[in-house]
Motif scaffolding. Structure first.
Motif, mmCIF file in Angstrom:
data_model
loop_
_atom_site.group_PDB
_atom_site.id
_atom_site.type_symbol
_atom_site.label_atom_id
_atom_site.label_comp_id
_atom_site.label_asym_id
_atom_site.label_seq_id
_atom_site.Cartn_x
_atom_site.Cartn_y
_atom_site.Cartn_z
ATOM 1 N N TRP A 120 0.789 -1.235 0.000
ATOM 2 C CA TRP A 120 0.000 0.000 0.000
ATOM 3 C C TRP A 120 0.822 1.287 0.000
ATOM 4 C CZ3 TRP A 120 -1.309 -3.613 4.057
ATOM 5 C CH2 TRP A 120 -0.602 -3.430 5.243
ATOM 6 N N ASP A 121 2.053 1.300 0.507
ATOM 7 C CA ASP A 121 2.826 2.546 0.566
ATOM 8 C C ASP A 121 3.154 3.047 -0.827
ATOM 9 O OD1 ASP A 121 2.824 2.592 3.291
ATOM 10 O OD2 ASP A 121 4.824 1.757 3.536
ATOM 11 N N ALA A 122 2.866 4.331 -1.111
ATOM 12 C CA ALA A 122 3.047 4.845 -2.468
ATOM 13 C C ALA A 122 3.536 6.283 -2.483
ATOM 14 C CB ALA A 122 1.750 4.716 -3.244
ATOM 15 N N GLY A 123 4.405 6.650 -1.534
ATOM 16 C CA GLY A 123 4.980 7.989 -1.531
ATOM 17 C C GLY A 123 4.012 9.032 -1.001
ATOM 18 N N PRO A 124 4.480 10.273 -0.819
ATOM 19 C CA PRO A 124 3.674 11.323 -0.182
ATOM 20 C C PRO A 124 2.380 11.663 -0.906
ATOM 21 C CG PRO A 124 5.995 11.934 -0.194
ATOM 22 C CD PRO A 124 5.872 10.710 -1.043
ATOM 23 N N ASP A 125 2.326 11.452 -2.232
ATOM 24 C CA ASP A 125 1.108 11.774 -2.966
ATOM 25 C C ASP A 125 0.339 10.525 -3.410
ATOM 26 O OD1 ASP A 125 2.800 10.857 -4.909
ATOM 27 O OD2 ASP A 125 2.735 12.663 -6.155
ATOM 28 N N GLY A 126 0.833 9.340 -3.022
ATOM 29 C CA GLY A 126 0.148 8.102 -3.382
ATOM 30 C C GLY A 126 0.324 7.676 -4.830
ATOM 31 N N ARG A 127 1.233 8.337 -5.554
ATOM 32 C CA ARG A 127 1.311 8.105 -7.000
ATOM 33 C C ARG A 127 2.619 7.437 -7.437
ATOM 34 N NH1 ARG A 127 -2.715 9.499 -9.705
ATOM 35 N NH2 ARG A 127 -1.485 9.144 -11.595
ATOM 36 N N LEU A 128 3.373 6.912 -6.502
ATOM 37 C CA LEU A 128 4.671 6.335 -6.834
ATOM 38 C C LEU A 128 4.551 5.203 -7.855
ATOM 39 C CD1 LEU A 128 7.606 6.854 -5.913
ATOM 40 C CD2 LEU A 128 7.323 5.012 -4.257
ATOM 41 N N VAL A 129 3.535 4.387 -7.726
ATOM 42 C CA VAL A 129 3.330 3.275 -8.658
ATOM 43 C C VAL A 129 2.310 3.644 -9.731
ATOM 44 C CG1 VAL A 129 2.724 0.828 -8.861
ATOM 45 C CG2 VAL A 129 3.907 1.656 -6.823
ATOM 46 N N LEU A 130 1.300 4.410 -9.374
ATOM 47 C CA LEU A 130 0.288 4.815 -10.340
ATOM 48 C C LEU A 130 0.899 5.528 -11.542
ATOM 49 C CD1 LEU A 130 -2.533 6.080 -7.962
ATOM 50 C CD2 LEU A 130 -2.827 4.323 -9.724
ATOM 51 N N ASP A 131 1.821 6.435 -11.300
ATOM 52 C CA ASP A 131 2.425 7.176 -12.417
ATOM 53 C C ASP A 131 3.187 6.248 -13.352
ATOM 54 O OD1 ASP A 131 1.433 9.671 -11.761
ATOM 55 O OD2 ASP A 131 3.152 10.196 -10.507
ATOM 56 N N ARG A 132 3.825 5.238 -12.794
ATOM 57 C CA ARG A 132 4.547 4.281 -13.632
ATOM 58 C C ARG A 132 3.585 3.455 -14.475
ATOM 59 N NH1 ARG A 132 8.083 0.391 -10.688
ATOM 60 N NH2 ARG A 132 8.459 -0.205 -12.849
ATOM 61 N N ILE A 133 2.481 3.037 -13.885
ATOM 62 C CA ILE A 133 1.488 2.283 -14.648
ATOM 63 C C ILE A 133 0.943 3.130 -15.799
ATOM 64 C CG2 ILE A 133 -0.834 1.281 -14.525
ATOM 65 C CD1 ILE A 133 -0.094 0.332 -11.694
ATOM 66 N N CYS A 134 0.693 4.402 -15.520
ATOM 67 C CA CYS A 134 0.181 5.297 -16.562
ATOM 68 C C CYS A 134 1.173 5.459 -17.715
ATOM 69 C CB CYS A 134 -0.152 6.663 -15.974
ATOM 70 S SG CYS A 134 -1.585 6.654 -14.858
#
Length: 216
Positions: A120-134
Motif C-alpha cells: 500500500w505505501d506509495a509515496g507522499p502523494d500516493g502516486r509512486l506506482v500509479l504514475d509508472r502504470i500510466c
C-alpha cells in the motif's frame, strides 16, 4: 470466492471487489489476453480467467506470487504467474485487458515500504506506482485494448485521467464506491490532514476504477 491468504499478502477488500466487478463487465473469451499487475492473492486474475481469458499475473512479492499460484491451483485455473516489478517480467506481446490494483496510499516516506507496506505505501502523494502504470501500460495494450486501474480519491484521480489521456487512451471513471477508512488509512489520518488530502475529522475515501481504452 474462496481464497488462501497467508500473513503478509494483501487481503482482498473493497478495491478488489470494485475492480473485479469492472473486469466482469468486459467482453472476455478464450482469445482474450489479460495482464493483472500487483496481483496479490490473484483474485482479479482469477475473475478474468473465469471468463475464459488467458491470464498472466505479476507481483513484486514472492509471497504474493506463491499465494496466487496456490489459489490458481485451488480453482483449477491456468493462470501464468511472474514475479517482478510491474511489466518488467513480461517483455513481449500486447494485451486486450490490463488490470491493476497498485499501492496508492500516501505515506510519509518517499520510497515504497517493505513487508506488508509494500502492498500500500506509495509515496507522499500516493502516486509512486500509479504514475509508472500510466506510463508503462498503455504501450502494451492491443488495438481496442482496455486498462482498468483502481485507486483512492486521495491519490489524485484527475492526474491518472490526464496521464492516460496524454498516452493516447480514451479515459473515464467507470466505477466508484465511498467507504470508511480501514485500519491502514485510519492510522494515517493525521498525515492526510496535514497534507490537505482530507478535511479535519474526515475518515472516508472514494475508491474509483479508471478505464482507459486504446482506440482501434
Amino acid at each position: 470466492m474462496l481464497l488462501i491468504r497467508p500473513p503478509g499478502v494483501y487481503r482482498p477488500q473493497g478495491d478488489t471487489e470494485l475492480l473485479v466487478s469492472c473486469v466482469r463487465r468486459e467482453r472476455l473469451d478464450g482469445d482474450s489476453r489479460v495482464l493483472d499487475l500487483c496481483t496479490g492473492t490473484g483474485a482479479v486474475a482469477l475473475a478474468a480467467a473465469h471468463e475464459g481469458a488467458r491470464v498472466t499475473a505479476v507481483d513484486l512479492s514472492a509471497r504474493a506470487v506463491a499465494t496466487a499460484w496456490l489459489n490458481a491451483r485451488l480453482h483449477r485455473s491456468g493462470i501464468r504467474l511472474r514475479r517482478g516489478d510491474l511489466l518488467a517480467p513480461v517483455t513481449a506481446g500486447t494485451f486486450d485487458l490490463i488490470t491493476a490494483n497498485p499501492p496508492y496510499v500516501p505515506a510519509a516516506r518517499t520510497r515504497r515500504g517493505h513487508g506488508r507496506g509494500l502492498a500500500w505505501d506509495a509515496g507522499p502523494d500516493g502516486r509512486l506506482v500509479l504514475d509508472r502504470i500510466c506510463r508503462e501500460a498503455p504501450p502494451r495494450l492491443a488495438r481496442g485494448g482496455v486498462l482498468l486501474v483502481v485507486q483512492s480519491s486521495l491519490a489524485d484521480v484527475p492526474a491518472t485521467l490526464a496521464a492516460l489521456g496524454a498516452a493516447g487512451l480514451r479515459t473515464a471513471v467507470t466505477a466508484r464506491r465511498r467507504q470508511a477508512f480501514g485500519p491502514v488509512m485510519t492510522a494515517r489520518a493525521a498525515l492526510f490532514e496535514r497534507l490537505g488530502l482530507i478535511s479535519p475529522g474526515d475518515r472516508w475515501e472514494i475508491l474509483v476504477v479508471v478505464r482507459g481504452v486504446r482506440e482501434r
